[in-house]
Design a protein around this motif. Structure first.
Motif, mmCIF file in Angstrom:
data_model
loop_
_atom_site.group_PDB
_atom_site.id
_atom_site.type_symbol
_atom_site.label_atom_id
_atom_site.label_comp_id
_atom_site.label_asym_id
_atom_site.label_seq_id
_atom_site.Cartn_x
_atom_site.Cartn_y
_atom_site.Cartn_z
ATOM 1 N N ILE A 177 0.730 -1.243 0.082
ATOM 2 C CA ILE A 177 0.019 -0.107 -0.090
ATOM 3 C C ILE A 177 0.886 1.235 -0.024
ATOM 4 O O ILE A 177 0.853 2.360 -0.884
ATOM 5 N N ILE A 178 1.863 1.168 0.789
ATOM 6 C CA ILE A 178 2.858 2.416 0.870
ATOM 7 C C ILE A 178 3.371 2.704 -0.403
ATOM 8 O O ILE A 178 3.792 3.697 -0.715
ATOM 9 N N GLU A 179 4.035 1.478 -0.843
ATOM 10 C CA GLU A 179 4.705 1.648 -2.110
ATOM 11 C C GLU A 179 3.863 2.101 -3.519
ATOM 12 O O GLU A 179 4.267 2.915 -4.017
ATOM 13 N N ASN A 180 2.802 1.628 -3.264
ATOM 14 C CA ASN A 180 1.922 1.836 -4.563
ATOM 15 C C ASN A 180 1.077 3.024 -4.399
ATOM 16 O O ASN A 180 0.653 3.787 -5.329
ATOM 17 N N ILE A 181 0.755 3.431 -3.233
ATOM 18 C CA ILE A 181 -0.315 4.434 -2.864
ATOM 19 C C ILE A 181 0.358 5.815 -2.095
ATOM 20 O O ILE A 181 0.108 6.863 -2.380
ATOM 21 N N GLY A 182 1.242 5.304 -1.287
ATOM 22 C CA GLY A 182 2.109 6.464 -0.302
ATOM 23 C C GLY A 182 1.415 6.171 1.106
ATOM 24 O O GLY A 182 0.642 5.315 1.365
ATOM 25 N N ASP A 183 2.081 6.858 2.002
ATOM 26 C CA ASP A 183 1.809 6.752 3.285
ATOM 27 C C ASP A 183 0.806 7.604 3.880
ATOM 28 O O ASP A 183 0.511 7.801 5.204
ATOM 29 N N GLY A 184 -0.037 8.241 2.859
ATOM 30 C CA GLY A 184 -1.076 9.302 3.545
ATOM 31 C C GLY A 184 -2.330 8.254 3.722
ATOM 32 O O GLY A 184 -2.470 7.242 3.472
ATOM 33 N N LEU A 185 -3.265 9.084 4.235
ATOM 34 C CA LEU A 185 -4.576 8.207 4.721
ATOM 35 C C LEU A 185 -5.191 7.821 3.249
ATOM 36 O O LEU A 185 -5.231 8.182 2.031
ATOM 37 N N ILE A 186 -5.810 6.650 3.565
ATOM 38 C CA ILE A 186 -6.458 5.821 2.457
ATOM 39 C C ILE A 186 -7.913 5.402 2.746
ATOM 40 O O ILE A 186 -8.419 5.663 4.052
ATOM 41 N N PHE A 187 -8.672 4.850 1.475
ATOM 42 C CA PHE A 187 -10.030 4.332 1.670
ATOM 43 C C PHE A 187 -9.805 2.990 1.461
ATOM 44 O O PHE A 187 -9.150 2.268 0.442
ATOM 45 N N ILE A 188 -10.489 2.132 2.292
ATOM 46 C CA ILE A 188 -10.448 0.729 2.018
ATOM 47 C C ILE A 188 -11.978 0.451 1.507
ATOM 48 O O ILE A 188 -12.924 0.489 2.443
ATOM 49 N N ARG A 189 -12.348 0.149 0.245
ATOM 50 C CA ARG A 189 -13.751 0.087 -0.203
ATOM 51 C C ARG A 189 -14.101 -1.370 -0.565
ATOM 52 O O ARG A 189 -13.165 -2.453 -0.837
ATOM 53 N N SER A 190 -15.280 -2.030 -0.420
ATOM 54 C CA SER A 190 -15.602 -3.192 -0.464
ATOM 55 C C SER A 190 -15.950 -3.236 -2.062
ATOM 56 O O SER A 190 -16.028 -2.329 -2.670
ATOM 57 N N SER A 191 -15.407 -4.589 -2.466
ATOM 58 C CA SER A 191 -15.371 -4.863 -4.102
ATOM 59 C C SER A 191 -15.705 -6.465 -4.020
ATOM 60 O O SER A 191 -14.836 -7.166 -3.885
ATOM 61 N N THR A 192 -17.135 -6.514 -4.439
ATOM 62 C CA THR A 192 -17.434 -8.022 -4.591
ATOM 63 C C THR A 192 -17.916 -8.415 -5.967
ATOM 64 O O THR A 192 -18.101 -7.779 -6.789
ATOM 65 N N ASN A 193 -18.117 -9.685 -6.211
ATOM 66 C CA ASN A 193 -18.399 -10.202 -7.501
ATOM 67 C C ASN A 193 -20.043 -10.360 -7.414
ATOM 68 O O ASN A 193 -20.563 -11.089 -8.234
ATOM 69 N N ALA A 194 -20.693 -9.686 -6.369
ATOM 70 C CA ALA A 194 -22.018 -9.631 -6.176
ATOM 71 C C ALA A 194 -22.747 -8.527 -6.087
ATOM 72 O O ALA A 194 -23.510 -8.110 -5.536
ATOM 73 N N GLU A 195 -21.936 -7.506 -7.125
ATOM 74 C CA GLU A 195 -22.376 -6.178 -7.092
ATOM 75 C C GLU A 195 -22.024 -5.624 -8.533
ATOM 76 O O GLU A 195 -21.381 -6.165 -9.229
ATOM 77 N N ASP A 196 -22.671 -4.234 -8.869
ATOM 78 C CA ASP A 196 -22.500 -4.008 -10.204
ATOM 79 C C ASP A 196 -22.804 -4.829 -11.360
ATOM 80 O O ASP A 196 -21.968 -4.921 -12.260
ATOM 81 N N LEU A 197 -23.885 -5.732 -11.055
ATOM 82 C CA LEU A 197 -24.164 -6.483 -12.166
ATOM 83 C C LEU A 197 -25.077 -5.767 -12.981
ATOM 84 O O LEU A 197 -25.773 -4.854 -13.014
#
Length: 265
Positions: A94-114
């Protein structure tokens, strides 16, 4: 990685974004992460209990017993231990790809956006998380996992005949950005059978007030219709949400919405 994260990746690889400056920093935690946690020897008893509770949910005879079984299942998921080496690897990436600032952790399922089922607001996402804090990372990763067993999400999956055994939860992790306005674009207006218009929904502050579906953010967003053939924009209705979500310092804050200087009114 779930439909949300998968579609973001496909969109970014296309030509929708003109420059690197427009690209948000993000990464995905895949379905395999939960499987790895469940396979850890320290989680053996918890994994067996989760399987037993899943069977109890499937066999629930009434709403009260279903509600109790789902609550117990969420509690058991929260009791899981993410192995320290795995958690450290997640933190480093996470720190390597995004940085060490604040982040969002969002749900991402295979049972949505269908095609027939969006599942908006059925699963939980969390913001203002410090990636340098391993305890917070583990807690919110598990909170998102547990939201797979939210009552409204489970009931909807049954209603739309989504196979429960196939439902999986991943996470989309991205940088936090303070926002004056947030929006969702429905590239096909659900109320326009001609398919010629898009529907744009806008709220003040962060997008959780728009997509969370929680009671505290009840009300309507600004709704704008865009005709892709003519280029015309048509304001359908103005927002009436009482509260907005904003980032203050390193914390999320719910505040009254002030429409006095709203640029869309």
């Amino acid at each position: 990685v779930g439909n949300k994260a998968s579609r973001l990746q496909k969109w970014e690889k296309g030509e929708a974004l003109a420059s690197d400056e427009a690209r948000a920093k993000y990464m995905a935690l895949t379905f395999a992460l939960l499987s790895k946690a469940l396979e850890d020897k320290e989680n053996q008893a918890a994994a067996e209990k989760i399987s037993a509770l899943a069977r109890k949910v499937a066999g629930a005879k009434d709403a009260d017993s279903l509600r109790a079984a789902l609550a117990a299942l969420r509690e058991r998921v929260m009791a899981l231990r993410i192995p320290s080496p795995l958690l450290k690897d997640i933190q480093n990436k996470i720190i390597e790809n995004i940085g060490d600032g604040l982040i969002f952790i969002r749900s991402s399922t295979n049972a949505e956006d269908l095609k027939e089922y969006a599942a908006a607001g059925r699963y939980d996402s969390y913001g203002a998380i410090d990636p340098k804090d391993q305890e917070a990372l583990a807690y919110f990763i598990k909170k998102v996992w547990a939201s797979l067993y939210n009552e409204r999400a489970y009931v909807d999956r049954q209603r739309y005949q989504i196979e429960e055994a196939d439902a999986r939860m991943a996470q989309l992790v991205h940088e936090m950005a303070p926002a004056s306005y947030s929006f969702v674009v429905h590239t096909r207006n659900p109320k326009d059978v001609s398919g010629k218009t898009m529907l744009i929904e806008v709220v003040q502050g962060l997008g959780e007030a728009l997509v969370s579906g929680t009671e505290e953010y009840m009300g309507s967003p600004h709704k704008i219709e865009y005709n892709s053939e003519t280029g015309n924009l048509n304001v359908l209705s103005f927002a009436d949400k009482d509260y907005q979500l904003v980032l203050k310092g390193k914390k999320l804050s719910r505040e009254l919405t002030d429409y006095t200087d709203d640029v869309l009114i």
